[in-house]
Motif scaffolding. Structure first.
Motif, PDB file in Angstrom:
ATOM      1  N   PHE A  26       0.959  -1.663  -0.232  1.00 25.88           N
ATOM      2  CA  PHE A  26       0.185  -0.016   0.216  1.00 25.88           C
ATOM      3  C   PHE A  26       0.998   1.098  -0.047  1.00 25.88           C
ATOM      4  O   PHE A  26       0.708   2.150  -0.676  1.00 25.88           O
ATOM      5  N   VAL A  27       1.868   1.257   1.014  1.00 27.43           N
ATOM      6  CA  VAL A  27       2.809   2.478   1.214  1.00 27.43           C
ATOM      7  C   VAL A  27       3.503   2.499  -0.610  1.00 27.43           C
ATOM      8  O   VAL A  27       4.396   4.012  -0.787  1.00 27.43           O
ATOM      9  N   PHE A  28       4.605   1.977  -0.653  1.00 27.35           N
ATOM     10  CA  PHE A  28       5.837   1.509  -1.597  1.00 27.35           C
ATOM     11  C   PHE A  28       5.373   1.701  -2.215  1.00 27.35           C
ATOM     12  O   PHE A  28       5.678   1.950  -3.275  1.00 27.35           O
ATOM     13  N   THR A  29       4.430   0.503  -2.947  1.00 28.63           N
ATOM     14  CA  THR A  29       4.154   0.375  -4.488  1.00 28.63           C
ATOM     15  C   THR A  29       2.915   2.045  -4.291  1.00 28.63           C
ATOM     16  O   THR A  29       3.181   2.286  -5.757  1.00 28.63           O
ATOM     17  N   LEU A  30       1.995   1.692  -4.060  1.00 27.51           N
ATOM     18  CA  LEU A  30       0.437   2.413  -5.071  1.00 27.51           C
ATOM     19  C   LEU A  30       0.502   3.917  -4.318  1.00 27.51           C
ATOM     20  O   LEU A  30       0.576   4.618  -5.234  1.00 27.51           O
ATOM     21  N   VAL A  31       1.719   4.295  -2.998  1.00 32.99           N
ATOM     22  CA  VAL A  31       2.086   5.299  -2.887  1.00 32.99           C
ATOM     23  C   VAL A  31       3.591   6.378  -3.747  1.00 32.99           C
ATOM     24  O   VAL A  31       3.163   7.240  -4.361  1.00 32.99           O
ATOM     25  N   TRP A  62      -2.344   8.753  -0.695  1.00 30.99           N
ATOM     26  CA  TRP A  62      -3.481   7.824   0.748  1.00 30.99           C
ATOM     27  C   TRP A  62      -4.709   7.786   0.199  1.00 30.99           C
ATOM     28  O   TRP A  62      -5.234   6.690   0.537  1.00 30.99           O
ATOM     29  N   GLN A  63      -5.615   8.319  -0.434  1.00 29.23           N
ATOM     30  CA  GLN A  63      -7.014   8.793  -0.042  1.00 29.23           C
ATOM     31  C   GLN A  63      -6.840   7.452  -1.342  1.00 29.23           C
ATOM     32  O   GLN A  63      -7.757   7.446  -1.483  1.00 29.23           O
ATOM     33  N   GLN A  64      -5.873   8.205  -2.706  1.00 26.83           N
ATOM     34  CA  GLN A  64      -6.658   7.220  -3.852  1.00 26.83           C
ATOM     35  C   GLN A  64      -6.224   5.905  -4.184  1.00 26.83           C
ATOM     36  O   GLN A  64      -6.995   5.281  -4.399  1.00 26.83           O
ATOM     37  N   ALA A  65      -5.067   5.941  -2.731  1.00 28.28           N
ATOM     38  CA  ALA A  65      -4.762   4.322  -2.592  1.00 28.28           C
ATOM     39  C   ALA A  65      -5.430   3.579  -1.794  1.00 28.28           C
ATOM     40  O   ALA A  65      -6.475   2.802  -1.792  1.00 28.28           O
ATOM     41  N   LEU A  66      -6.293   4.419  -0.580  1.00 31.43           N
ATOM     42  CA  LEU A  66      -7.845   3.826  -0.003  1.00 31.43           C
ATOM     43  C   LEU A  66      -8.856   2.980  -1.083  1.00 31.43           C
ATOM     44  O   LEU A  66      -9.483   2.030  -1.946  1.00 31.43           O
ATOM     45  N   ALA A  67      -9.074   4.111  -2.327  1.00 32.47           N
ATOM     46  CA  ALA A  67     -10.310   3.664  -3.303  1.00 32.47           C
ATOM     47  C   ALA A  67      -9.599   2.517  -3.838  1.00 32.47           C
ATOM     48  O   ALA A  67     -10.291   1.848  -4.741  1.00 32.47           O
ATOM     49  N   ALA A  68      -9.112   2.598  -4.154  1.00 33.51           N
ATOM     50  CA  ALA A  68      -7.790   1.715  -4.806  1.00 33.51           C
ATOM     51  C   ALA A  68      -8.513   0.281  -4.107  1.00 33.51           C
ATOM     52  O   ALA A  68      -8.674  -1.107  -5.008  1.00 33.51           O
ATOM     53  N   VAL A  69      -8.078   0.447  -3.021  1.00 34.34           N
ATOM     54  CA  VAL A  69      -8.597  -0.609  -2.169  1.00 34.34           C
ATOM     55  C   VAL A  69      -9.285  -1.383  -1.375  1.00 34.34           C
ATOM     56  O   VAL A  69     -10.141  -2.534  -1.540  1.00 34.34           O
ATOM     57  N   PHE A  70     -10.030  -0.331  -1.596  1.00 33.76           N
ATOM     58  CA  PHE A  70     -12.110  -0.568  -2.093  1.00 33.76           C
ATOM     59  C   PHE A  70     -12.360  -1.227  -3.489  1.00 33.76           C
ATOM     60  O   PHE A  70     -12.995  -2.447  -3.528  1.00 33.76           O
ATOM     61  N   ILE A  71     -12.211  -0.958  -4.370  1.00 35.10           N
ATOM     62  CA  ILE A  71     -12.176  -1.104  -5.439  1.00 35.10           C
ATOM     63  C   ILE A  71     -11.758  -2.898  -5.884  1.00 35.10           C
ATOM     64  O   ILE A  71     -12.394  -4.184  -6.413  1.00 35.10           O
ATOM     65  N   ALA A  72     -10.809  -2.877  -5.120  1.00 35.62           N
ATOM     66  CA  ALA A  72     -10.225  -4.253  -5.481  1.00 35.62           C
ATOM     67  C   ALA A  72     -10.699  -5.208  -4.750  1.00 35.62           C
ATOM     68  O   ALA A  72     -10.653  -6.633  -4.482  1.00 35.62           O
ATOM     69  N   GLY A  73     -11.641  -4.728  -2.960  1.00 38.04           N
ATOM     70  CA  GLY A  73     -11.874  -5.660  -2.063  1.00 38.04           C
ATOM     71  C   GLY A  73     -13.518  -5.702  -3.132  1.00 38.04           C
ATOM     72  O   GLY A  73     -14.321  -6.614  -2.650  1.00 38.04           O
TER      73      GLY A  73
END
Length: 428
Positions: free
Chosen positions: A88-93, A100-111
């Motif tokens: 999450f931190v080193f690849t997505l961000v 990190w807010q956009q990364a959370l959106a990616a987590v949501f869609i991946a979920g």
């Protein structure tokens, strides 16, 4: 109350006891409690408030364990994954440049992708399409990963400039505490003492205190502030949805969480019939993580410690989940438990999982080599996902080379293709 627990978790049908399940849940919690302090520190590197990230770690762990308990009646526990938080931190961000807010959106869609896979026939189809040798290799590979984690955290294996890793000086107090605790844990485990792992952790903390490696200063402050959590709650940002980097993040994250958790659950579940609902619970936990402000949830490898302690039902994960609530206010108390007190449990559980290696047909090189890659890559790359990826890519290649491509399901070809894409996108 006890009658309700018996009915809710099918204690009699599973041929277990409430005491065994509760002890297993406590053991799982003790081995995974470090995530409370560690996850917040890692997520804060991406700019997330530390205390808020710590709070959401506890909230999401509680929700994940409750989903496993009440929906799947499974002894597996769900927490923010150590590899997943780093991804999450080193690849997505850092690598893909998302906030990190956009990364959370990616987590949501991946979920959401994960959930679609879990509620359709996709999960069952995928699990049936994976060769038995791969499942046994995943189990054994996770065992080696857990063992290496224990050896490293316990100070027995340390970094070396010349050889990358080497054996520590056994007179070192951390290594010595690990060795002495391991002897106690083995003695109790071999004599089938109830709660052997939990007793060993407590004894190891006492040994560590005598050898001077327990920091009691952490007990001075038990305060915690909920100020700032509002910055994480529903903070997901879809503004990057039109960019290639955003969808690269979604794709790579989906690949990691789906196949990592599938492999871990098939490898650790005592009762494989619980896989489908366990997988569904896992997917919902990832969606909730995106909404609440956390890195992806994963099936914790430390679940194996509770299962090894006799956990068979959701009462194990229920117990673990309940313990996360007061733990939020007792973080300093758990901080004093040295890694050397927990490491021996991981080492023993690693061995129990590696035993499944005997089910791999090593006489057939097309089955042996992919399994061997998993066994080597998981601990050496410090990633369960990487090990699974290498094994799944190698399997169809070897079958094609020897003219036995019909032995490979269409699903395996697709999985291999997507893992190749995962590595390519990850290197951009």
């Amino acid at each position: 109350m006890f009658n309700g627990l018996f009915k809710l978790f099918h204690i009699k049908e599973e041929k277990t006891t409430i005491r065994t399940e509760v002890v297993a849940g406590v053991t799982s919690f003790m081995t995974v409690a470090y995530i409370i302090a560690v996850n917040g520190a890692i997520l804060s590197l991406a700019g997330m408030p530390f205390e808020a990230a710590t709070i959401v770690t506890v909230i999401c762990s509680f929700i994940g364990c409750m989903l496993m308990a009440l929906w799947a009646n499974s002894p597996l526990i769900l927490v923010p994954g150590m590899g997943d938080n780093a991804f999450f931190v080193f690849t997505l961000v850092f690598s893909l440049g998302l906030t990190w807010q956009q990364a959370l959106a990616a987590v949501f869609i991946a979920g959401m992708v994960f959930m679609v896979t879990s509620i359709t026939k996709g999960a069952d189809y995928l699990s049936r399409s994976i060769p038995k040798s791969m499942i046994h290799a995943i189990t054994a590979g996770i065992g080696l990963f857990i063992a290496f984690l224990g050896l490293k955290n316990g100070g027995l294996i340390v970094a070396s400039e010349g050889t990358f890793v080497t054996l520590a000086k056994l007179s070192d107090p951390y290594a010595l505490t690990t060795i002495l605790t391991l002897l106690i844990a083995l003695l109790l485990f071999m004599r089938q003492v109830k709660g052997s792992f939990l007793i060993a952790i407590i004894a190891g903390t006492g040994i560590g205190a005598l050898l001077g490696i327990v920091d009691f200063s952490a007990l001075n402050d038990f305060s915690i502030s909920f100020k700032g959590y509002g910055e994480l709650f529903f903070a997901l940002d879809f503004s990057g949805i039109g960019t290639l980097n955003f969808w690269t993040a979604v794709f790579s994250l989906s690949m990691v969480i789906i196949f990592q958790n599938m492999g871990a659950q098939l490898g650790m579940l005592p009762n494989k019939s619980k896989f489908r609902k366990s997988f569904q619970a896992n997917s919902i936990s990832v969606i909730s993580a995106g909404l609440l402000g956390c890195s992806p949830m994963t099936t914790a490898a430390e679940s194996a410690t509770g299962i090894a302690s006799g956990g068979k039902t959701g009462l194990t994960s229920f117990t673990t989940g309940i313990l996360f609530v007061p733990a939020l206010f007792l973080i300093p108390l758990f901080k004093i438990i040295p890694n050397s007190a927990v490491a021996p449990i991981l080492i023993i559980v690693g061995c129990l999982m590696v035993i499944s290696i005997k089910e791999i047909p090593f006489s057939d090189f097309t089955e042996a080599f992919p399994a061997y890659l998993m066994l080597a890559i998981m601990p050496l790359s410090f990633s369960i996902a990487n090990g699974i990826a290498f094994g799944f890519i190698a399997y169809p290649i070897l079958k094609i080379v020897v003219g036995r491509r019909k032995e490979v399901s269409l699903t395996m070809y697709f999985i291999a293709f997507f893992f190749i894409l995962y590595f390519i996108l990850g290197s951009i």
